[in-house]
Design a protein around this motif. Structure first.
Motif, short mmCIF file in Angstrom:
data_model
loop_
_atom_site.label_atom_id
_atom_site.label_comp_id
_atom_site.label_asym_id
_atom_site.label_seq_id
_atom_site.Cartn_x
_atom_site.Cartn_y
_atom_site.Cartn_z
N LEU A 1 0.78 -1.28 -0.09
CA LEU A 1 0.12 -0.06 -0.12
C LEU A 1 0.92 1.27 0.01
N ALA A 2 0.60 2.12 -0.77
CA ALA A 2 1.45 3.47 -0.99
C ALA A 2 0.69 4.37 -0.72
N LEU A 3 0.79 5.39 0.32
CA LEU A 3 -0.08 6.51 0.85
C LEU A 3 0.47 7.72 0.17
N CYS A 4 -0.05 8.37 -0.73
CA CYS A 4 0.29 9.47 -1.24
C CYS A 4 0.10 10.89 -0.62
N GLY A 5 0.25 11.11 0.76
CA GLY A 5 0.05 12.12 1.68
C GLY A 5 -1.27 12.96 1.88
N ASP A 6 -1.36 13.77 2.53
CA ASP A 6 -2.67 14.43 3.04
C ASP A 6 -3.06 13.30 3.95
N LEU A 7 -2.37 12.61 4.79
CA LEU A 7 -2.82 11.41 5.64
C LEU A 7 -4.04 11.92 6.66
N THR A 8 -3.46 13.13 7.03
CA THR A 8 -4.24 13.73 8.21
C THR A 8 -4.95 15.06 7.67
N ASN A 9 -5.95 15.51 8.39
CA ASN A 9 -6.59 16.74 7.76
C ASN A 9 -5.76 17.98 8.01
N LEU A 10 -5.33 18.16 9.32
CA LEU A 10 -4.71 19.33 9.75
C LEU A 10 -3.37 18.87 10.31
N PRO B 1 2.99 -4.40 3.38
CA PRO B 1 3.82 -3.30 3.82
C PRO B 1 3.18 -2.14 3.19
N VAL B 2 3.42 -1.08 4.17
CA VAL B 2 2.99 0.30 3.81
C VAL B 2 4.10 1.27 3.47
N VAL B 3 4.14 1.88 2.51
CA VAL B 3 5.05 3.20 2.32
C VAL B 3 4.30 4.49 2.19
N GLY B 4 5.01 5.55 2.34
CA GLY B 4 4.10 6.77 2.30
C GLY B 4 5.01 8.01 2.27
N VAL B 5 4.48 9.28 1.87
CA VAL B 5 4.86 10.54 1.81
C VAL B 5 3.76 11.53 2.58
N LEU B 6 4.22 12.28 3.39
CA LEU B 6 3.35 13.31 4.01
C LEU B 6 2.92 14.25 2.86
N GLY B 7 1.55 14.90 3.06
CA GLY B 7 1.33 16.20 2.11
C GLY B 7 1.25 17.26 2.94
N ASN B 8 0.84 18.26 2.06
CA ASN B 8 0.81 19.85 2.86
C ASN B 8 -0.16 19.78 3.89
N HIS B 9 -1.30 19.17 4.15
CA HIS B 9 -2.16 19.10 5.19
C HIS B 9 -1.58 18.68 6.41
N ASP B 10 -0.56 17.59 6.08
CA ASP B 10 -0.03 16.95 7.48
C ASP B 10 1.05 17.84 8.04
N LEU B 11 1.35 19.24 7.42
CA LEU B 11 2.35 19.88 7.97
C LEU B 11 1.40 21.38 8.65
N THR C 1 12.98 10.19 4.06
CA THR C 1 14.22 9.77 4.61
C THR C 1 14.90 8.59 4.19
N GLN C 2 14.16 7.67 3.16
CA GLN C 2 14.83 6.49 3.08
C GLN C 2 14.06 5.75 1.73
N VAL C 3 14.85 4.98 0.92
CA VAL C 3 14.06 4.28 0.04
C VAL C 3 14.02 2.79 0.59
N TYR C 4 12.89 2.18 -0.11
CA TYR C 4 12.73 0.63 0.38
C TYR C 4 12.54 -0.05 -0.62
N GLU C 5 12.93 -1.25 -0.48
CA GLU C 5 12.82 -2.22 -1.64
C GLU C 5 11.91 -3.61 -1.03
N ILE C 6 10.72 -3.77 -1.75
CA ILE C 6 9.64 -4.59 -1.46
C ILE C 6 9.39 -5.57 -2.48
N GLU C 7 9.34 -6.61 -2.41
CA GLU C 7 9.19 -7.82 -3.40
C GLU C 7 10.11 -7.82 -4.57
N GLY C 8 11.09 -7.09 -4.42
CA GLY C 8 12.20 -6.80 -5.75
C GLY C 8 11.67 -5.43 -6.41
N VAL C 9 10.96 -4.62 -5.73
CA VAL C 9 10.47 -3.26 -6.37
C VAL C 9 10.96 -2.14 -5.48
#
Ligand SMILES: [Fe+2]
Ligand SMILES: [Fe+2]
Length: 240
Positions: free
Chosen positions: A40-49, A68-78, A100-108
């Motif tokens: 699962l890849a989370l593309c930011g704005d995970l929270t509202n404020l 496994p879950v990877v993700g980035v924050l969005g502007n709302h998270d800041l 902060t880091q790259v990840y390898e999951i299932e060869g990707v």
């Protein structure tokens, strides 16, 4: 799901905007997605404020996610200045943040940054004039450079990039044209097109379009939860 030739399915979901008032907003969805995808890849704005309480609500629901879950924050998270604590809470719930880091999951390989605004193509804002403008443009340049460094550090044959801001305009179609420059930057696409990338996932453009391509032809998907997708679900299902 993973098959014989080791293709994996990435579920992309952005703009969850988890609010303090909600109870288990994503528990069922995370349980469902665990049976549909390998990551699962989370593309930011995970929270509202960007509040701690919002992150705690999301963290609790993430226990229902069995992949496994990877993700980035969005502007709302800041927004509330609590992003370090938000990050920590979500990391403890298993999210591997790509800033902060790259990840390898299932060869990707997975690389990502939040990205920033600034516009597209020949209409992109340039670092000229006032210090405030230079600072603004510098933020977009830094995000693109951080993405470039992350991509250089990956050695996998297949790479997925996770962003919050958009790298192209095609996936913004549906939003008012006047706000395109605030929804992303083609500095991100310039970086992406220097690498072999399997797919780019982003969010932020709630009223945008699901799929587009960079100039080089790399597929880009707007995974904001309200954007209609091929999967017919709030999340995209992308095979890489
Ligand atoms: Fe959003
Ligand atoms: Fe956003």
């Amino acid at each position: 799901m993973q098959n014989g030739n080791s293709t994996i399915t990435v579920a992309g979901l952005g703009d969850l905007h988890v609010a303090e008032s909600t109870a288990h907003p994503f528990r069922e969805l995370f349980a469902e997605v665990s049976g549909e995808a390998d990551v699962l890849a989370l593309c930011g704005d995970l929270t509202n404020l960007g509040k701690v309480k919002e992150a705690e609500i999301l963290a609790e629901d993430l226990h229902a996610c069995k992949i496994p879950v990877v993700g980035v924050l969005g502007n709302h998270d800041l927004e509330c200045g609590e992003s370090e604590r938000v990050l920590e809470i979500l990391q403890q719930a298993g999210v591997r943040f790509l800033e902060t880091q790259v990840y390898e999951i299932e060869g990707v390989g997975f690389a990502g940054v939040k990205g920033f605004a600034g516009g597209f193509g020949s209409h992109m804002l340039g670092a000229f004039g006032e210090e405030a403008i230079k600072h603004f443009v510098g933020e977009a340049v830094n995000e693109a450079m951080r993405l470039e460094n992350a991509l250089h550090s990956l050695t996998t044959e297949r790479t997925v990039i996770v962003l919050h801001y958009a790298p192209i305009t095609a996936t913004l179609e549906g939003e008012p044209k006047d706000i395109f420059p605030f929804l992303g930057s083609s500095r991100l696409a310039e970086t992406i097109d220097r690498f072999d990338v399997s797919a780019v996932l982003h969010g932020h453009a709630h009223h945008g379009t699901y799929a587009g391509k960079t100039t080089k032809g790399i597929p880009v998907y707007n995974c904001a939860q309200h954007v209609p997708k091929e999967s017919g679900k709030p999340y995209a299902l992308i095979k890489v």
